[in-house]
Design a protein around this motif. Sequence first.
Motif, PDB file in Angstrom:
ATOM      1  N   PRO A 106     -57.195  50.793 -26.985  1.00 16.02           N
ATOM      2  CA  PRO A 106     -56.760  50.532 -25.607  1.00 16.02           C
ATOM      3  C   PRO A 106     -57.713  49.575 -24.895  1.00 16.02           C
ATOM      4  O   PRO A 106     -58.925  49.602 -25.119  1.00 16.02           O
ATOM      5  N   VAL A 107     -57.142  48.703 -24.065  1.00 14.35           N
ATOM      6  CA  VAL A 107     -57.929  47.744 -23.297  1.00 14.35           C
ATOM      7  C   VAL A 107     -57.408  47.696 -21.868  1.00 14.35           C
ATOM      8  O   VAL A 107     -56.230  47.918 -21.614  1.00 14.35           O
ATOM      9  N   SER A 108     -58.322  47.421 -20.956  1.00 12.73           N
ATOM     10  CA  SER A 108     -57.962  47.276 -19.542  1.00 12.73           C
ATOM     11  C   SER A 108     -58.181  45.833 -19.118  1.00 12.73           C
ATOM     12  O   SER A 108     -59.150  45.197 -19.548  1.00 12.73           O
ATOM     13  N   PRO A 109     -57.305  45.324 -18.266  1.00 10.52           N
ATOM     14  CA  PRO A 109     -57.475  43.953 -17.786  1.00 10.52           C
ATOM     15  C   PRO A 109     -58.763  43.814 -16.966  1.00 10.52           C
ATOM     16  O   PRO A 109     -59.271  44.788 -16.406  1.00 10.52           O
ATOM     17  N   LEU A 110     -59.264  42.598 -16.888  1.00  8.47           N
ATOM     18  CA  LEU A 110     -60.473  42.316 -16.122  1.00  8.47           C
ATOM     19  C   LEU A 110     -60.239  42.443 -14.621  1.00  8.47           C
ATOM     20  O   LEU A 110     -61.183  42.682 -13.860  1.00  8.47           O
ATOM     21  N   ALA A 111     -58.981  42.274 -14.197  1.00  2.00           N
ATOM     22  CA  ALA A 111     -58.619  42.314 -12.776  1.00  2.00           C
ATOM     23  C   ALA A 111     -57.123  42.580 -12.682  1.00  2.00           C
ATOM     24  O   ALA A 111     -56.426  42.562 -13.713  1.00  2.00           O
ATOM     25  N   PRO A 112     -56.597  42.814 -11.482  1.00  2.00           N
ATOM     26  CA  PRO A 112     -55.142  42.947 -11.356  1.00  2.00           C
ATOM     27  C   PRO A 112     -54.448  41.672 -11.862  1.00  2.00           C
ATOM     28  O   PRO A 112     -55.047  40.591 -11.878  1.00  2.00           O
ATOM     29  N   PRO A 113     -53.186  41.794 -12.268  1.00  2.00           N
ATOM     30  CA  PRO A 113     -52.481  40.618 -12.788  1.00  2.00           C
ATOM     31  C   PRO A 113     -52.272  39.569 -11.706  1.00  2.00           C
ATOM     32  O   PRO A 113     -52.209  39.883 -10.517  1.00  2.00           O
ATOM     33  N   GLU A 114     -52.153  38.321 -12.168  1.00  2.00           N
ATOM     34  CA  GLU A 114     -51.882  37.211 -11.262  1.00  2.00           C
ATOM     35  C   GLU A 114     -50.449  36.760 -11.465  1.00  2.00           C
ATOM     36  O   GLU A 114     -50.009  36.577 -12.610  1.00  2.00           O
ATOM     37  N   GLU A 115     -49.719  36.549 -10.371  1.00  5.85           N
ATOM     38  CA  GLU A 115     -48.367  36.010 -10.511  1.00  5.85           C
ATOM     39  C   GLU A 115     -48.479  34.566 -10.992  1.00  5.85           C
ATOM     40  O   GLU A 115     -49.268  33.786 -10.460  1.00  5.85           O
ATOM     41  N   VAL A 116     -47.703  34.245 -12.012  1.00  4.95           N
ATOM     42  CA  VAL A 116     -47.778  32.928 -12.629  1.00  4.95           C
ATOM     43  C   VAL A 116     -47.160  31.857 -11.727  1.00  4.95           C
ATOM     44  O   VAL A 116     -47.656  30.744 -11.656  1.00  4.95           O
ATOM     45  N   GLY A 117     -46.088  32.187 -11.025  1.00  3.67           N
ATOM     46  CA  GLY A 117     -45.439  31.222 -10.133  1.00  3.67           C
ATOM     47  C   GLY A 117     -44.261  30.535 -10.793  1.00  3.67           C
ATOM     48  O   GLY A 117     -43.685  31.030 -11.754  1.00  3.67           O
ATOM     49  N   ASP A 118     -43.921  29.369 -10.277  1.00  3.87           N
ATOM     50  CA  ASP A 118     -42.766  28.599 -10.710  1.00  3.87           C
ATOM     51  C   ASP A 118     -42.977  28.122 -12.151  1.00  3.87           C
ATOM     52  O   ASP A 118     -43.819  27.260 -12.416  1.00  3.87           O
ATOM     53  N   LEU A 119     -42.205  28.671 -13.078  1.00  4.71           N
ATOM     54  CA  LEU A 119     -42.402  28.385 -14.501  1.00  4.71           C
ATOM     55  C   LEU A 119     -42.008  26.958 -14.880  1.00  4.71           C
ATOM     56  O   LEU A 119     -42.646  26.346 -15.732  1.00  4.71           O
ATOM     57  N   VAL A 120     -40.987  26.422 -14.233  1.00  6.70           N
ATOM     58  CA  VAL A 120     -40.588  25.036 -14.500  1.00  6.70           C
ATOM     59  C   VAL A 120     -41.679  24.093 -14.017  1.00  6.70           C
ATOM     60  O   VAL A 120     -42.094  23.176 -14.733  1.00  6.70           O
ATOM     61  N   ARG A 121     -42.164  24.318 -12.802  1.00  8.71           N
ATOM     62  CA  ARG A 121     -43.223  23.466 -12.255  1.00  8.71           C
ATOM     63  C   ARG A 121     -44.501  23.572 -13.093  1.00  8.71           C
ATOM     64  O   ARG A 121     -45.188  22.580 -13.329  1.00  8.71           O
ATOM     65  N   LEU A 122     -44.825  24.782 -13.565  1.00  7.85           N
ATOM     66  CA  LEU A 122     -46.018  24.980 -14.385  1.00  7.85           C
ATOM     67  C   LEU A 122     -45.979  24.091 -15.630  1.00  7.85           C
ATOM     68  O   LEU A 122     -46.976  23.480 -16.005  1.00  7.85           O
ATOM     69  N   HIS A 123     -44.820  24.023 -16.273  1.00  5.94           N
ATOM     70  CA  HIS A 123     -44.675  23.142 -17.431  1.00  5.94           C
ATOM     71  C   HIS A 123     -44.966  21.693 -17.038  1.00  5.94           C
ATOM     72  O   HIS A 123     -45.725  21.003 -17.717  1.00  5.94           O
ATOM     73  N   ALA A 124     -44.369  21.238 -15.938  1.00  2.00           N
ATOM     74  CA  ALA A 124     -44.566  19.857 -15.495  1.00  2.00           C
ATOM     75  C   ALA A 124     -46.026  19.584 -15.162  1.00  2.00           C
ATOM     76  O   ALA A 124     -46.568  18.540 -15.540  1.00  2.00           O
ATOM     77  N   GLU A 125     -46.682  20.541 -14.491  1.00  3.10           N
ATOM     78  CA  GLU A 125     -48.093  20.364 -14.117  1.00  3.10           C
ATOM     79  C   GLU A 125     -49.005  20.213 -15.330  1.00  3.10           C
ATOM     80  O   GLU A 125     -50.054  19.589 -15.251  1.00  3.10           O
ATOM     81  N   HIS A 126     -48.591  20.784 -16.455  1.00  2.53           N
ATOM     82  CA  HIS A 126     -49.399  20.705 -17.673  1.00  2.53           C
ATOM     83  C   HIS A 126     -48.888  19.637 -18.650  1.00  2.53           C
ATOM     84  O   HIS A 126     -49.315  19.598 -19.801  1.00  2.53           O
ATOM     85  N   GLY A 127     -47.965  18.797 -18.174  1.00  9.29           N
ATOM     86  CA  GLY A 127     -47.468  17.700 -19.003  1.00  9.29           C
ATOM     87  C   GLY A 127     -46.624  18.153 -20.171  1.00  9.29           C
ATOM     88  O   GLY A 127     -46.529  17.448 -21.183  1.00  9.29           O
ATOM     89  N   ILE A 128     -45.987  19.311 -20.046  1.00 13.15           N
ATOM     90  CA  ILE A 128     -45.146  19.845 -21.118  1.00 13.15           C
ATOM     91  C   ILE A 128     -43.691  19.576 -20.760  1.00 13.15           C
ATOM     92  O   ILE A 128     -43.213  20.000 -19.704  1.00 13.15           O
ATOM     93  N   GLU A 129     -42.993  18.873 -21.648  1.00 12.28           N
ATOM     94  CA  GLU A 129     -41.567  18.621 -21.419  1.00 12.28           C
ATOM     95  C   GLU A 129     -40.796  19.909 -21.673  1.00 12.28           C
ATOM     96  O   GLU A 129     -40.944  20.531 -22.731  1.00 12.28           O
ATOM     97  N   LEU A 130     -39.977  20.302 -20.701  1.00 12.80           N
ATOM     98  CA  LEU A 130     -39.107  21.465 -20.863  1.00 12.80           C
ATOM     99  C   LEU A 130     -37.725  20.928 -21.200  1.00 12.80           C
ATOM    100  O   LEU A 130     -37.022  20.387 -20.343  1.00 12.80           O
TER     101      LEU A 130
END
Length: 170
Positions: A106-130
């Motif tokens: 068993p493992v516990s996270p280092l902190a509460p989870p972070e919401e990732v946000g807009d998944l389409v925009r995240l791809h674009a921000e990282h230069g990944i073609e969706l």
Amino acid sequence: MLPRRGEVLHFSEDPSITRFEPHVAATAQQPEAYVWAVDATNSPCYWFPRHCPRVCSWDEGVPRIHAIEDRWLEAVRTTRLYAYRFAADDFEPFGERPHAHVATRPVSPLAPPEEVGDLVRLHAEHGIELLVLPALGDHFADVRARGLEFSAIRMGNAGIGPAGPFPTRR
């Protein structure tokens, strides 16, 4: 959403997990119980709803491309996804060419989870073609034929098995 130095990530649509217990996943190809996490190279492959079939490909000198079926685009746009950060030291690389990291206790996270946000925009921000396609079969076959590094996830939800598309049922 990428791990920081010394971290790995686990992505989930559930923001309420406080402790991760090793288990055998329903889609597991091995009998051992694990907690799964991914590194910076593989994290982008999990910027999707859990059950969304996708083909993620990359290689040196080749732009990174993530392909989904058009029927999943609305879910990609609307899914709320969370990233859990873990100490990489609590995990071991999995496989000959590690595509994931696993913990057997068993493992516990280092902190509460972070919401990732807009998944389409995240791809674009990282230069990944969706890439949004009617079906993944031909694209998956092309990626494999070209010898690119790839990750094909939840392909059974697209009617595709390890050897390619499942036969059409009549």
